[in-house]
Design an enzyme around this catalytic site. Structure first.
Site, PDB file in Angstrom:
ATOM      1  CG  HIS A   1      -1.718   1.273   1.324  1.00 42.32           C
ATOM      2  ND1 HIS A   1      -2.506   1.739   0.295  1.00 42.32           N
ATOM      3  CD2 HIS A   1      -1.832   2.188   2.318  1.00 42.32           C
ATOM      4  CE1 HIS A   1      -3.076   2.868   0.659  1.00 42.32           C
ATOM      5  NE2 HIS A   1      -2.675   3.166   1.878  1.00 42.32           N
TER       6      HIS A   1
ATOM      7  CG  ASP B   1      -0.396   6.141   2.203  1.00 40.22           C
ATOM      8  OD1 ASP B   1      -1.580   5.972   1.898  1.00 40.22           O
ATOM      9  OD2 ASP B   1       0.119   5.698   3.251  1.00 40.22           O
TER      10      ASP B   1
ATOM     11  CG  ASP C   1      -4.902   3.509   4.651  1.00 37.22           C
ATOM     12  OD1 ASP C   1      -5.285   3.184   5.793  1.00 37.22           O
ATOM     13  OD2 ASP C   1      -3.964   4.286   4.467  1.00 37.22           O
TER      14      ASP C   1
ATOM     15  CG  HIS D   1      -6.281   7.185   1.611  1.00 36.99           C
ATOM     16  ND1 HIS D   1      -5.941   6.448   0.504  1.00 36.99           N
ATOM     17  CD2 HIS D   1      -5.433   6.795   2.592  1.00 36.99           C
ATOM     18  CE1 HIS D   1      -4.929   5.650   0.809  1.00 36.99           C
ATOM     19  NE2 HIS D   1      -4.599   5.841   2.068  1.00 36.99           N
TER      20      HIS D   1
END
Length: 1001
Positions: free
Chosen positions: A53, A55, A169, A419
């Site tokens: 994941h 970001d 997430d 996000h």
């Protein structure tokens, strides 16, 4: 040839609507569901999903993450996949992958293509970023994915088309996101975060996997989406992270029996225990386990080597009677196995807001955190929609420079929807980076804007005047208009499919101006700039003492240009607004009354023949100042978490009534509240709403207390009984109830924070006493609620002194110019009969979001010279659109279109939207039938092809998995809209996505 040339040269002789099916591009037949590793029948098959994941900014910037971690992750993963055909890996964030892929040599690219074609490297989600779901507008969600889809389609073809949503997430999940994913043609969605009470109940009831009905009242089953809650957020089971970041606290599998630390049996026992624990919460003998987490696989060889051991030794237990089988897999392979199980699944119709991960810890603060960044992101998204239209109308489909700049602008918008970006949950330095990127995105759009005006505006000359964007109009700053120039031009582009009357405010230095069209002067007002406005940017060289206000009449999908010059006091000069001791703002449709001290007392709607007592106050919740300990009673407020101390508020008293100014176009009242809050209430002569412009900051923290500032609109005895309504990402409206969740019994631990919900476009209450609806529309996303009867409460700004212990590692304490940040925004108040409310709030919400894009020029020509040299207006439409139809997208298609275009044509992407829900309005909620031939009249059409919403596949080629549900409703395949000749019928909330091939000569 440019589109306006086409219009002038072509006579439309025939119109062909051809939804053609071309063979898919050549591909290895092993990709997709056929590429899945084989399971063992009769066993619990555990699908290990290697993933990372990544970001696109959070603690450090997107660039820093790429160079420090992401490039090494992808380097290592590709090498591991190449070496072992059994291994699988999924990748998500295209903002990173495209960057890495562009840096690779041809040999590496060929390896990647092979891995994609064999299903060993699978792209999941496919968006530029993993977008937030609480603060995002649906148009940005669609564009964020479309830009990623387009890269994958153009680069790898059908085998790279994402089939699964992967929102692992984000901090809560919207129903509209599920609906959009279903319309993309996805087969499933997985996420990691849901309320801890909800999760406990779902684990007990084995409802962790279900069919989410994304639009139960409108689109029906074609918006349904199989959805799964992941067991461990998105992490490996406890103790089984094998990345370098876990090395210090997680054991490796030590399988040499000659060594003292041999632990194979211990690790296998522990893993089997985790499997059996998870199996109790899920319905089938298939389980998914996410083997990865934030920026995992920096040491890909380490992680894969340990998983190889885990698979080997756990599966070896089968010889001793174990029924557990591990295999490398992907979310899509897992979904296919669940679908093959052919069982009935539970359903869900509401959303997953608000989210709490423990008592007293509601993630509702980020609905409002960094409100200036939220507005900037929303504003640039609106700008992007207009710029795409302008580039398409200017015939820029084959202009590589413009396409490159548009791609950059789209990528900027995609990153900003991440996000940890639009949510306001990054570190301050990263927030600055996001803002800088958004600013650079505006610069990228300028070339398309100038190209558009260069094509359409000149009557006598090769180019239009240079179009200048003033970025600080919100602060009454524009160098073109306030510099003392005696003449300048204001041009507005309207992206909506209907004409708009837009109240235009321009900062100026003098008091008398004439605003003209080619047909003569129009009415205008002059208002003094307030002291609060002058204080917004104290270091600026602001010269404007006044604001020039006029109503711009802008055609649909087109522009209107106005000529402004200083004038003597004559009949056509702007009228200086008069200060008045009156206590009423009065227009044709609405009025607002104040008492003698300047406090709001009532609002009237002439159209609804109604008047209600209306009060408005600023309040703040003192933020809880806890600490990062395991006791949730000590949970502090921070960037993510909203937790008021003692659930109490403090009223900010009004300290100064600055009176009313009355012009011919607008009347406004000015109020000041303490040292850091003020507002202007406006009623326009010809508008059905009350505009409230609020200014908050710098919020005082001298008392050592963080503050959560809200505005509260109150109608005493209104009778909404704890029920209120909010939008879902700007589209469908959801009912909310205090202290209630539709699918589980809530134990409410925070009566304020636990009742806040995302407000993307509007929040409203309905009276059960008077058949009235009070609605507040917003210019950005906020958190909002109705905590008391007749109240609408919206959080505006936050300044906090504690970190909330959720990872960002610093307090949300924004500053600028050596002080707390000042934020300004607008609300729009509507009062209607319930049955008539939607026909006002639906189009107004579009106008608030898709405001005309204003540019300025300073051509030093007389008024007559200007209009003789330049065309004052233009529209891109040739027929009036139905009142319930909206042009959601108009843009050129770069590169290869989904369907090869006929020779001599250029492909364009057109999305049309029916923007009313069923039952909202007696007439506008009905299906709309229209003739594409008439809507596109004037363009030579070579073909029209319906695509899925993501514009990466023909709608007729989408074949989603079907699911049986416990409610017994039949599951239908998403079917293309049926054309009858050139006639199309759209149902409420439908979006029609078309590739339109237009002749270029």
């Amino acid at each position: 040839m440019a589109l306006h040339r086409v219009i002038s040269l072509l006579v439309l002789q025939s119109f062909m609507v051809c939804v053609l099916s071309f063979p898919s591009m050549e591909q290895d037949p092993t990709c997709g569901y056929e590429s899945c590793n084989k399971e063992k029948p009769g066993m619990i098959n555990v699908h290990l999903v290697p993933h990372t994941h990544d970001d696109v900014g959070w603690i450090i910037t997107i660039d820093q993450y790429y160079y420090k971690q992401v490039q090494w992750i992808l380097d290592g993963v590709i090498a591991e996949l190449k070496a072992d055909p059994s291994k699988r890996f999924i990748y998500v964030e295209q903002a990173f992958f495209t960057r890495w892929y562009d840096e690779q040599d041809e040999d590496t690219r060929n390896v990647v293509k092979m891995l994609v074609n064999q299903g060993r490297l699978e792209f999941i989600l496919g968006g530029w970023s993993m977008n937030d779901e609480a603060a995002t507008h649906y148009s940005a969600i669609i564009d964020n994915h479309k830009i990623g889809f387009e890269f994958l389609r153009q680069t790898f073809g059908e085998c790279a088309r994402p089939r699964i949503g992967w929102q692992i997430d984000p901090f809560g999940h919207s129903r509209e996101q599920a609906s959009i994913f279903a319309q993309f043609g996805f087969d499933g969605l997985f996420f990691g975060r849901l309320d801890y009470q909800d999760k406990e109940q779902r684990e007990l009831n084995k409802t962790m996997e279900f069919v989410w009905e994304g639009s139960p009242n409108n689109l029906g089953s074609k918006a349904n989406l199989f959805t799964g809650v992941l067991p461990d957020f998105y992490n490996p089971p406890n103790g089984f992270c094998f990345d370098i970041s876990c090395f210090s606290f997680n054991p490796m599998i030590k399988d040499n029996p000659k060594l003292h630390d041999y632990n194979v049996n211990e690790m296998v026992d522990k893993f089997i225990k985790e499997v059996n624990k998870q199996a109790k919460a899920y319905r089938t003998n298939h389980l998914i386990m996410t083997m990865g987490s934030d920026f995992n696989y920096v040491q890909a060889h380490m992680f894969f080597k340990e998983m190889d051991k885990l698979i080997k030794y756990v599966n070896a237990r089968q010889s001793k009677g174990s029924n557990i089988n591990l295999l490398y897999s992907t979310p899509s392979c897992y979904v296919k196995k669940l679908n093959d199980d052919n069982r009935q699944w539970p359903t869900k119709q509401d959303d997953f807001f608000p989210y709490a991960d423990r008592p007293h810890t509601f993630w509702t603060g980020y609905f409002t955190s960094r409100p200036a960044l939220k507005f900037f992101s929303r504003n640039v998204n609106s700008y992007f929609q207009s710029v795409k239209q302008m580039a398409a109308l200017a015939g820029a489909a084959r202009n590589e420079t413009i396409q490159k700049e548009l791609h950059h602008l789209g990528a900027v918008v995609g990153v900003s929807e991440h996000h940890d970006a639009i949510t306001g949950t990054s570190k301050q330095a990263v927030a600055f980076d996001y803002a800088q990127r958004l600013s650079e995105g505006i610069t990228s759009g300028k070339v398309a804007i100038q190209s558009y005006y260069d094509l359409f505006m000149p009557l006598n000359g090769p180019t239009a005047p240079e179009q200048i964007i003033c970025d600080n109009l919100n602060s009454s700053i524009c160098s073109v208009t306030e510099s003392g120039s005696q003449r300048f031009q204001v041009t507005l582009y309207n992206p909506l499919a209907r004409p708009v009357q837009y109240a235009t405010r321009v900062p100026v230095s003098d008091k008398a101006y004439t605003v003209s069209t080619p047909y003569g002067p129009i009415q205008s007002d002059i208002f003094p700039v307030s002291e609060e406005t002058k204080a917004l940017i104290p270091t600026s060289s602001q010269k404007a003492n006044n604001e020039l206000v006029f109503t711009a009449s802008v055609p649909a999908v087109g522009y209107m240009s106005y000529y402004v010059e200083t004038a003597s006091n004559n009949d056509f000069a702007s009228r200086e607004a008069k200060f008045s001791d009156d206590t009423v703002l009065q227009g044709k449709y609405v009025s607002v009354k104040f008492d003698s001290d300047g406090r709001m007392t009532s609002m009237s709607s002439l159209a609804s023949n109604a008047e209600v007592p209306l009060q408005q106050n600023f309040l703040y919740y003192p933020a809880h100042g806890g600490s990062c300990v395991s006791d949730s009673n000590q949970q502090p407020s921070g960037a993510y978490i909203f937790r008021p101390a003692n659930n109490s508020h403090v009223k900010v008293d009004m300290t100064k009534w600055e009176g009313i100014y009355k012009g011919k176009i607008v009347q406004e009242a000015r109020q000041k509240f303490g040292d850091w809050a003020s507002q202007v209430v406006r009623v326009y002569q010809d508008k059905p709403y009350v505009e409230v412009e609020w200014t908050i900051g710098p919020i005082s923290i001298d008392d050592g207390i963080g503050k959560e500032v809200v505005t509260r609109y109150s109608i005493p005895n209104f009778g909404n009984n704890g029920v209120f309504y909010t939008d879902s990402n700007g589209r469908e409206i959801l009912e909310r109830k205090l202290n209630y969740r539709p699918t589980w019994k809530l134990n409410q631990t925070e009566p304020v924070a636990g009742n806040f919900f995302p407000v993307n476009a509007l929040i409203g209450i309905k009276s059960n006493k008077s058949d009235l609806q009070f609605t507040v529309l917003t210019d950005r996303s906020h958190g909002g609620s109705s905590l008391n009867d007749g109240d609408v409460e919206i959080m505006l700004h936050r300044r906090l002194l504690k970190d909330d212990c959720k990872g960002v590692g610093e307090p949300l304490n924004e500053t600028a110019y050596g002080r707390g940040l000042i934020v300004r925004g607008k609300h729009y108040l509507l009062l209607n009969k319930i049955s008539q409310a939607a026909r006002q709030y639906r189009p107004l919400a579009q106008e608030v979001f898709l405001r005309p894009q204003i540019t300025f020029s300073n051509a030093q020509l007389s008024r007559d010279q200007y209009f003789n040299k330049y065309k004052s207006n233009n529209t891109g439409l040739f027929a009036q659109f139905p009142a319930n139809l909206h042009v959601l997208t108009l843009e050129a298609v770069p590169g290869k279109p989904v369907v090869p275009s006929p020779q001599g044509t250029v492909p364009y992407l057109l999305r049309l939207e029916h923007f009313y829900e069923k039952g909202e309005d007696a007439s506008l909620s009905k299906p709309v039938t229209f003739d594409l031939k008439k809507l596109l009249y004037g363009y030579g059409i070579g073909g029209v092809h319906e695509l899925a919403l993501g514009a990466n596949i023909l709608a007729s080629d989408v074949h989603r998995l079907s699911w049986k549900t416990e409610n017994g409703k039949p599951e239908e395949q998403m079917k293309p809209l049926r054309f009858r000749g050139t006639m199309v019928t759209m149902q409420p909330m439908e979006i029609l996505t078309l590739q339109v091939d237009i002749f270029s000569s």
